[in-house]
Write a protein that holds these residues in place. Structure first.
Motif, PDB file in Angstrom:
ATOM      1  N   ALA A   1       0.840  -1.198   0.000  1.00  0.00           N
ATOM      2  CA  ALA A   1       0.000   0.000   0.000  1.00  0.00           C
ATOM      3  C   ALA A   1       0.871   1.241   0.000  1.00  0.00           C
ATOM      4  O   ALA A   1       1.934   1.270   0.640  1.00  0.00           O
ATOM      5  CB  ALA A   1      -0.910   0.011   1.229  1.00  0.00           C
ATOM      6  N   GLY A   2       0.410   2.262  -0.706  1.00  0.00           N
ATOM      7  CA  GLY A   2       1.089   3.545  -0.660  1.00  0.00           C
ATOM      8  C   GLY A   2       0.895   4.180   0.708  1.00  0.00           C
ATOM      9  O   GLY A   2      -0.148   4.030   1.335  1.00  0.00           O
ATOM     10  N   VAL A   3       1.910   4.876   1.167  1.00  0.00           N
ATOM     11  CA  VAL A   3       1.860   5.519   2.473  1.00  0.00           C
ATOM     12  C   VAL A   3       1.493   6.992   2.270  1.00  0.00           C
ATOM     13  O   VAL A   3       2.029   7.660   1.389  1.00  0.00           O
ATOM     14  CB  VAL A   3       3.216   5.402   3.204  1.00  0.00           C
TER      15      VAL A   3
ATOM     16  N   THR B   1      -0.261   9.279   9.790  1.00  0.00           N
ATOM     17  CA  THR B   1       0.128   8.402   8.688  1.00  0.00           C
ATOM     18  C   THR B   1      -0.960   7.362   8.469  1.00  0.00           C
ATOM     19  O   THR B   1      -1.502   6.809   9.431  1.00  0.00           O
ATOM     20  CB  THR B   1       1.457   7.700   9.024  1.00  0.00           C
TER      21      THR B   1
ATOM     22  N   TYR C   1       8.154  -0.357   5.974  1.00  0.00           N
ATOM     23  CA  TYR C   1       8.241   0.555   4.842  1.00  0.00           C
ATOM     24  C   TYR C   1       9.289   0.052   3.855  1.00  0.00           C
ATOM     25  O   TYR C   1      10.316  -0.495   4.246  1.00  0.00           O
ATOM     26  CB  TYR C   1       8.639   1.962   5.291  1.00  0.00           C
TER      27      TYR C   1
ATOM     28  N   THR D   1      -2.239   4.021   5.628  1.00  0.00           N
ATOM     29  CA  THR D   1      -2.068   3.179   4.438  1.00  0.00           C
ATOM     30  C   THR D   1      -3.432   2.702   3.957  1.00  0.00           C
ATOM     31  O   THR D   1      -3.532   2.133   2.883  1.00  0.00           O
ATOM     32  CB  THR D   1      -1.166   1.963   4.716  1.00  0.00           C
TER      33      THR D   1
ATOM     34  N   ALA E   1       6.613   9.793   7.977  1.00  0.00           N
ATOM     35  CA  ALA E   1       5.658   8.694   8.181  1.00  0.00           C
ATOM     36  C   ALA E   1       5.811   8.098   9.572  1.00  0.00           C
ATOM     37  O   ALA E   1       4.810   7.859  10.263  1.00  0.00           O
ATOM     38  CB  ALA E   1       5.860   7.615   7.112  1.00  0.00           C
TER      39      ALA E   1
ATOM     40  N   VAL F   1       6.254   2.780   0.226  1.00  0.00           N
ATOM     41  CA  VAL F   1       5.309   1.669   0.180  1.00  0.00           C
ATOM     42  C   VAL F   1       5.366   0.921   1.504  1.00  0.00           C
ATOM     43  O   VAL F   1       6.439   0.730   2.084  1.00  0.00           O
ATOM     44  CB  VAL F   1       5.652   0.714  -0.990  1.00  0.00           C
ATOM     45  N   HIS F   2       4.207   0.482   1.974  1.00  0.00           N
ATOM     46  CA  HIS F   2       4.116  -0.325   3.189  1.00  0.00           C
ATOM     47  C   HIS F   2       3.775  -1.749   2.785  1.00  0.00           C
ATOM     48  O   HIS F   2       2.795  -1.991   2.084  1.00  0.00           O
ATOM     49  CB  HIS F   2       3.029   0.240   4.112  1.00  0.00           C
TER      50      HIS F   2
END
Length: 183
Positions: free
Chosen positions: A34-36, A51, A178, A53, A98, A172-173
């Motif tokens: 997932a995008g952070v 933060t 990360y 996701t 983040a 990205v997570h």
């Protein structure tokens, strides 16, 4: 081609989930990259940011986004009650931001003192400087879902602040950590 043998599964019992159920779900759902991002808003002159996701693009017509926030959190309460909020997608060089905004017990006063940001023109919310993309949204619906609030917003303004290599390097997570994309 269908494979005849069913997959080995862990079945949850009806009723309240056990700690084992929740732990297994947390482990398996961490396998989704997932995008952070940082979600932010202003309520009664105070900045709120965290933060996330759990966000997604819902529709292009009209441009609509959704963010999932823990219902009992400060950010959940602030975003769900405010009219406008912002979502800033982070680059890998913003991992420190983040980490800071995901930390439990961040201060109410001075939350963004160490985070470079600009004020959104529509929302007045903090937009993280050098963000890969940002969206300013107007809340159109809030839905309770288990322990979380799903906040849906129609995008009223958007843009990018990332330049150079950062524009190609999202944070990205994945797997509870990360990462950056290998290109």
């Amino acid at each position: 081609m269908e494979i005849a043998q069913a997959p080995t599964t862990y079945r949850l019992q009806s009723g309240l989930p056990s700690q084992d159920d929740m732990d297994r779900y947390r482990t398996l759902s961490a396998n989704a990259a997932a995008g952070v991002a940082v979600v932010s808003t202003v309520v009664r002159g105070r900045d709120y940011a965290a933060t996330v996701t759990g966000w997604l693009s819902v529709s292009y017509d009209p441009p609509t986004i959704l963010v999932s926030l823990y219902g009992e959190s400060r950010i959940g309460e602030a975003v769900s009650t405010s009219r406008y909020w912002a979502l800033s997608l982070l680059t890998s060089s913003q991992q420190g931001t983040a980490n800071w905004l995901a930390s439990p017990g961040t201060p109410l006063e001075g939350l963004l003192a160490q985070v470079p940001f600009r004020r959104g023109q529509v929302s007045s919310a903090a937009i993280i400087d050098d963000a890969l993309a940002f969206f300013e949204a107007e809340t159109v619906a809030v839905h309770a879902a288990a322990t979380h609030l799903l906040v849906i917003g129609e995008v009223r303004a958007m843009g990018t602040l990332a330049t150079g290599q950062d524009a190609l390097d999202p944070l990205v997570h994945f797997g509870s950590a990360y990462h950056r994309l290998d290109r």
